[in-house]
Design a protein around this motif. Structure first.
Motif, PDB file in Angstrom:
ATOM      1  N   CYS A  34     -77.823  -9.326  46.685  1.00 36.26           N
ATOM      2  CA  CYS A  34     -76.192  -9.109  46.309  1.00 36.26           C
ATOM      3  C   CYS A  34     -76.098  -7.784  47.159  1.00 36.26           C
ATOM      4  N   ALA A  36     -73.002  -6.686  46.678  1.00 36.35           N
ATOM      5  CA  ALA A  36     -71.969  -6.016  46.041  1.00 36.35           C
ATOM      6  C   ALA A  36     -72.413  -5.370  44.746  1.00 36.35           C
ATOM      7  N   CYS A  37     -73.663  -5.528  44.701  1.00 38.42           N
ATOM      8  CA  CYS A  37     -74.267  -4.833  43.476  1.00 38.42           C
ATOM      9  C   CYS A  37     -75.716  -4.628  43.664  1.00 38.42           C
ATOM     10  N   SER A  39     -78.292  -5.926  42.496  1.00 40.31           N
ATOM     11  CA  SER A  39     -79.158  -7.259  42.447  1.00 40.31           C
ATOM     12  C   SER A  39     -80.168  -7.789  43.549  1.00 40.31           C
ATOM     13  N   CYS A  56     -73.918 -14.053  42.266  1.00 38.81           N
ATOM     14  CA  CYS A  56     -74.780 -13.028  41.975  1.00 38.81           C
ATOM     15  C   CYS A  56     -74.977 -13.097  40.392  1.00 38.81           C
ATOM     16  N   CYS A  59     -73.444  -9.587  39.118  1.00 42.12           N
ATOM     17  CA  CYS A  59     -71.943  -9.092  39.164  1.00 42.12           C
ATOM     18  C   CYS A  59     -71.362 -10.398  39.352  1.00 42.12           C
TER      19      CYS A  59
HETATM   20 ZN   LIG Z   1     -74.168  -8.588  42.581  1.00 42.51          ZN
END
Ligand SMILES: [Zn+2]
Length: 255
Positions: A34, A36-37, A39, A56, A59
């Motif tokens: 991911c 965005a985070c 993970s 995800c 998130c």
């Molecule tokens: Zn994420």
């Protein structure tokens, strides 16, 4: 990151599009993380979620995958025009992953377009399918990559070379606050950022940006007050940390 798709998984399939789908989806489930985070994996989406292929598990950002054999740097064919417009207005578009594979199923390029960059300016309505087509009258759309500023085109793999994860996450993180701008206004924010990027310099003046008035008018034909809109968007871009005001009428892009 292992860039090879597992071709043995496709042995039961004949249609090229189906094979591409099976192999590249499996590749994403196996290798993708991911942006965005933190993970280190994405989960396949539930079957009844159209336009969303991965979520995800940490998130909950959603992702759509487009897999292509050939790479058109100008546009990407996407879903039905009307449903895309609805998704944009409702702020429900997923992040888009554009994956190009080689004839021997190696991932060549992978581009991530964060969801905040989709606006009606980035859509091109295609001509309706002919009356002889199975889905006669259906109207699809293209995503115009030229309308998306560099900030919204995050390279995860280029020429079979993966970008370091930390860099991908930094680039996503840099633009994530665009989600705070309401979708009715965000199209303008992205268009003005694209106009700034189009100037090709890190420092620019309001006068230079005013020269982009005409293309912005074309994108927003109902708005007669383009210059005040540009100034408003400069303030928004400053508040989001993407540009800074240096001296009156002069600005700088922040990296
Ligand atoms: Zn994420």
């Amino acid at each position: 990151m292992n860039l090879q798709c597992r071709t043995e998984l496709a042995s039961a399939y004949k249609a090229g599009s189906q094979i591409a789908r099976i192999l590249t989806e499996e590749w994403c489930t196996r290798e993708l993380y991911c942006a965005a985070c933190a993970s280190n994996r994405l989960s396949p989406a539930r079957a009844n979620t159209p336009a969303i292929d991965f979520v995800c598990p940490e998130c909950e950002q959603s992702f759509q995958l487009k897999s292509l054999k050939t790479w058109n740097p100008r546009k990407i064919p996407d879903a039905a025009y009307d449903s895309m417009v609805r998704a944009i207005r409702a702020d429900k578009t997923p992040n888009l992953l554009v994956l190009q594979y080689s004839p021997d199923w190696l991932v060549l390029n992978l581009l991530l377009i964060p969801r905040m960059f989709f606006s009606e300016s980035t859509l091109e309505k295609r001509t309706p399918l002919s009356s002889r087509a199975r889905r006669a009258g259906w109207v699809g759309c293209n995503i115009l990559l030229g309308q998306i500023p560099e900030d919204g085109k995050i390279t995860m793999v280029r020429n079979s070379s993966p970008t370091p994860e930390s860099q991908v996450r930094d680039e996503f993180s840099r633009v994530r606050r665009l989600a705070e701008v309401p979708p009715s206004l965000r199209g303008w924010t992205v268009d003005v950022l694209n106009a700034i990027r189009g100037l090709g310099k890190s420092q620019f003046s309001l006068r230079e940006l005013y020269e982009c008035e005409s293309p912005l008018k074309v994108l927003h034909p109902r708005n007669r007050n383009v210059r005040p809109k540009i100034r408003q968007q400069l303030q928004i871009l400053r508040d989001l940390g993407l540009i800074e005001f240096t001296t009156p009428g002069n600005y700088a892009l922040r990296s």
